[in-house]
Design a protein around this motif. Structure first.
Motif, short mmCIF file in Angstrom:
data_model
loop_
_atom_site.label_atom_id
_atom_site.label_comp_id
_atom_site.label_asym_id
_atom_site.label_seq_id
_atom_site.Cartn_x
_atom_site.Cartn_y
_atom_site.Cartn_z
N GLY A 166 0.96 -1.35 0.02
CA GLY A 166 0.20 -0.27 0.46
C GLY A 166 1.01 1.48 0.04
N THR A 167 2.04 1.34 0.02
CA THR A 167 2.96 2.31 0.26
C THR A 167 3.79 2.61 -1.18
N LEU A 168 3.34 1.68 -1.65
CA LEU A 168 4.13 1.53 -3.21
C LEU A 168 3.20 2.78 -4.27
N SER A 169 4.00 3.10 -5.50
CA SER A 169 3.23 3.96 -6.69
C SER A 169 2.85 2.68 -7.77
N GLY A 170 2.73 3.53 -8.41
CA GLY A 170 1.85 2.44 -9.59
C GLY A 170 2.97 1.49 -9.90
N GLY A 171 4.42 2.58 -10.26
CA GLY A 171 4.94 1.44 -10.92
C GLY A 171 6.03 0.38 -10.25
N GLN A 172 6.23 0.89 -9.11
CA GLN A 172 6.04 -0.01 -8.00
C GLN A 172 5.62 -1.50 -7.73
N ARG A 173 3.77 -1.40 -8.18
CA ARG A 173 3.25 -2.29 -7.85
C ARG A 173 3.30 -3.11 -8.64
N ALA A 174 3.33 -2.37 -10.14
CA ALA A 174 3.13 -2.81 -11.08
C ALA A 174 4.12 -4.08 -11.08
N ARG A 175 5.37 -3.54 -10.96
CA ARG A 175 6.63 -4.45 -10.58
C ARG A 175 6.57 -6.62 -9.42
N VAL A 176 5.53 -5.82 -8.65
CA VAL A 176 5.23 -6.53 -7.76
C VAL A 176 4.48 -7.93 -8.72
N ALA A 177 3.56 -7.24 -8.75
CA ALA A 177 2.41 -8.13 -9.79
C ALA A 177 3.51 -8.52 -11.08
N ILE A 178 4.16 -8.23 -11.56
CA ILE A 178 5.19 -9.16 -12.82
C ILE A 178 5.50 -9.84 -12.19
N ALA A 179 6.29 -9.61 -10.55
CA ALA A 179 7.42 -10.40 -10.65
C ALA A 179 6.59 -11.67 -9.78
N GLN A 180 5.33 -11.01 -9.84
CA GLN A 180 4.15 -13.04 -9.13
C GLN A 180 3.88 -13.25 -10.63
N CYS A 181 3.75 -12.49 -11.48
CA CYS A 181 3.57 -13.93 -12.94
C CYS A 181 4.79 -14.54 -12.97
N LEU A 182 5.73 -13.88 -13.52
CA LEU A 182 7.21 -14.48 -13.56
C LEU A 182 6.99 -15.61 -12.83
N LEU A 183 7.16 -16.02 -11.62
CA LEU A 183 7.13 -16.98 -10.88
C LEU A 183 6.18 -18.21 -10.25
N SER A 184 4.90 -17.52 -11.08
CA SER A 184 3.81 -17.92 -10.40
C SER A 184 3.79 -19.87 -11.00
N GLY A 185 4.54 -20.07 -11.94
CA GLY A 185 4.33 -21.77 -12.01
C GLY A 185 2.94 -22.36 -13.51
N ALA A 186 2.95 -21.10 -13.49
CA ALA A 186 1.67 -21.64 -14.63
C ALA A 186 2.33 -21.42 -15.62
N ALA A 187 1.76 -22.61 -16.95
CA ALA A 187 2.11 -22.54 -18.02
C ALA A 187 1.61 -21.54 -18.66
N VAL A 188 1.29 -20.73 -18.85
CA VAL A 188 0.95 -19.42 -19.98
C VAL A 188 0.34 -17.93 -18.58
N ILE A 189 1.07 -16.92 -18.96
CA ILE A 189 1.68 -15.82 -19.22
C ILE A 189 0.06 -14.76 -20.09
N VAL A 190 -0.64 -14.56 -19.64
CA VAL A 190 -1.67 -13.10 -20.05
C VAL A 190 -1.43 -12.40 -19.38
N LEU A 191 -1.09 -11.68 -20.52
CA LEU A 191 -0.23 -10.35 -19.99
C LEU A 191 -1.21 -9.02 -21.15
N ASP A 192 -1.98 -7.84 -20.29
CA ASP A 192 -2.45 -7.18 -20.88
C ASP A 192 -2.09 -5.88 -20.17
N GLU A 193 -1.19 -4.45 -21.44
CA GLU A 193 -0.31 -3.34 -21.70
C GLU A 193 0.37 -3.96 -20.40
N PRO A 194 1.09 -5.19 -20.42
CA PRO A 194 1.85 -4.78 -18.74
C PRO A 194 3.23 -3.80 -18.76
N THR A 195 3.68 -3.43 -19.65
CA THR A 195 4.86 -1.90 -19.63
C THR A 195 4.20 -1.03 -19.49
#
Length: 531
Positions: free
Chosen positions: A445-474
């Motif tokens: 909750g103390t992070l900026s929007g860009g920092q939160r986006a990095r958290v979400a990206i890290a979760q996706c990349l480390l998720s162990g899922a077979a398919v990663i679905v990204l909508d405007e990730p950059t």
């Protein structure tokens, strides 16, 4: 002549430095790209120029009469008026002249003396010249061109701004600035929420714009097409590089190599100095052995492991089957209107990198929503292979627990690779994504929007899922984080399905394209070159 000058400017918040000893001149015709990692103070820097923030030391001088336009990625427009009415207000001089011309026309239709008629005709001629000088005859065409280029159809042009979505409100704010055409443009992530056609139009508009531009952007191809100088906020300092983004990459690489050589020499000298200091202390304690002392051996610095090796260590244990998704004759429309897409058929296999392209509103995000089960299709089938798990970046970002810590959120994601990979590999991977040990302890909750986006990206990349679905990730990611994400997605053993307007990102990642052209027919083709 400089329009804006920063003289020895430093900024601090709560005793923490943001920028130190900054010097910058912005002249007419300048095209400067301001870059830096998330949280380094790029937006604060723009607000400093606007006068919304005051420097701790130093001065910000703006030449008298200079007009400044500011576009924030978080739109400041609101109210019950439509964007068309708001833009029309910027042509007050045109409306005033037109109203007087209309009044003169009515007066000339009435009987009058020669002197009065001569005076009116003279004034009318002067007003015609004034309208020519301020392009008063074509202002409606100017408004129409800007709104059309940014994707506004007739219904959106007359809708109250408060009823526009966040993305459309951002576009409205951008339209307002483009119509104003001020002396200086400050743009904070202007390509977020724009489709490819909108981005290209902005590039072309800026090529004709005569004023100065200072733009914060993570869009590397946009920076290549627009700027002639890069200013990077690095270690609280402004570091300038001549040329576009590509020139910056080469120049910074050369600079870092030079600094590395300098550092190696300095480290060696410091090691000798440290050894000599230790020897002197030893001699003071034991004078009889002073002659026998020797300098300590100097250990050579170990070069960091290659980025790719760190990533492959993470994904080494992830097993993905070949067949992942089958889409058959998929059709979707809303409210009984024409379908966004119809009879769409394609498949997704291990190793696929599929980018979905098209204009805003053409159905790209809707397709992802249908594939991930957030929206039901009108017809057709979505067949995920048994055991083929997917992760959606949008879902992850929206469900971030603001009370959780960054470290726990990243490592405690269900089936996370953090449990199968070594702690050392995961730590290095997170460090590449710019998460320090202190960052991992922060509340989301103390992070900026860009920092939160990095958290979400890290979760996706480390998720162990077979398919990663990204909508405007950059969107909201800084350039370094985007580059790390690109490398991770390149080595990811599963499949990637991404909607993006970032041409650099798509060119580097995608091997197949699904192209929405505004009709229900979606074209599938191989990715074969720069967009």
């Amino acid at each position: 002549m400089s329009l804006i000058r920063l003289n020895d400017v430093s900024i601090e918040f709560d005793g923490r430095p943001v920028v130190r000893e900054a010097f910058l001149k912005l002249r007419a015709g300048d095209r400067i790209g301001l870059i830096g990692k998330n949280g380094t103070g790029k937006t604060t820097f723009l607000e400093l120029i606007l006068g919304r923030q005051q420097p701790t030391t130093g001065t910000v001088d703006v030449t008298l009469g200079t007009t400044i336009g500011y576009f924030s990625q978080f739109s400041e427009l609101d109210g019950q008026r439509s964007i068309r009415d708001i833009l029309s207000d910027h042509f007050a001089a045109v409306h005033e002249a037109q109203a007087r011309l209309d009044a003169i026309g009515e007066l000339l239709a009435s009987p009058m003396g020669d002197d009065e008629m001569t005076a009116l005709l003279t004034e009318q001629g002067e007003l015609f010249e004034r309208m020519d000088a301020i392009n008063g005859w074509s202002y409606e065409n100017t408004i129409d061109t800007v709104l059309t280029s940014l994707g506004f159809d007739e219904s959106l042009r007359v809708l109250p701004v408060d009823r526009l979505s966040g993305g459309w409100r951002n576009r409205a704010a951008l339209a307002q600035i483009l119509v104003q055409s001020p002396d200086v443009l400050l743009l904070d992530e202007p390509t977020n929420f724009l489709d490819l056609d909108g981005v290209r139009w902005i590039e072309n508009w800026l090529a004709r714009y005569q004023g100065a531009v200072l733009v914060v952007s993570h869009d590397r191809q946009f920076l290549d097409g627009v700027v002639t100088r890069i200013v990077e906020i690095e270690n609280y300092r402004l570091q300038e590089y001549e040329g576009d983004y590509s020139a910056y990459v080469h120049a910074k690489q050369s600079r870092l190599k030079m600094l590395e050589r300098q550092f190696a020499h300095e480290e060696e000298l410091l090691a000798y100095e440290q050894a000599a200091s230790a020897a002197r202390r030893e001699a003071a304690r034991n004078p009889s052995n002073a002659v026998a002392r020797r300098l300590a051996d100097i250990k050579k610095r170990q070069a960091p492991r290659p980025i790719d090796q760190i990533i492959t260590d993470i994904y080494g244990g992830l097993r993905v089957s070949n067949d992942l998704l089958e889409v058959v004759k998929l059709t979707k429309s809303f409210d009984g209107g024409d379908p966004l897409f119809a009879d769409l058929t394609f498949s997704l296999h291990r190793g696929d990198r599929v980018a979905v392209l098209g204009s805003n509103g053409s159905g790209k995000s809707t397709l992802l929503d249908v594939l991930t089960g957030d929206t039901e299709p009108d017809a057709g089938q979505v067949r995920w292979a048994k055991g083929a798990r997917f992760v959606s970046y949008n879902r992850v970002y929206a469900s971030l627990d603001l009370t959780d810590s960054v470290g726990h959120a990243v490592n405690a994601y269900p089936d996370s690779l953090a449990f199968s990979a070594t702690k050392k590999s995961v730590g290095r991977f997170l460090a590449m994504l710019q998460f320090s040990e202190a960052d991992l302890q922060q509340k989301i909750g103390t992070l900026s929007g860009g920092q939160r986006a990095r958290v979400a990206i890290a979760q996706c990349l480390l998720s162990g899922a077979a398919v990663i679905v990204l909508d405007e990730p950059t969107n909201h990611l800084d350039i370094t984080s985007t580059q790390v994400m690109e490398r991770a997605l390149t080595h990811f053993p599963g499949a990637v399905l991404v909607v993006s307007h970032d041409r650099f990102f798509v060119d580097k990642l995608a091997d197949r394209l699904l192209i929405f052209d505004g009709t229900p027919h979606v074209t599938e083709r191989a990715a074969s070159g720069a967009l």
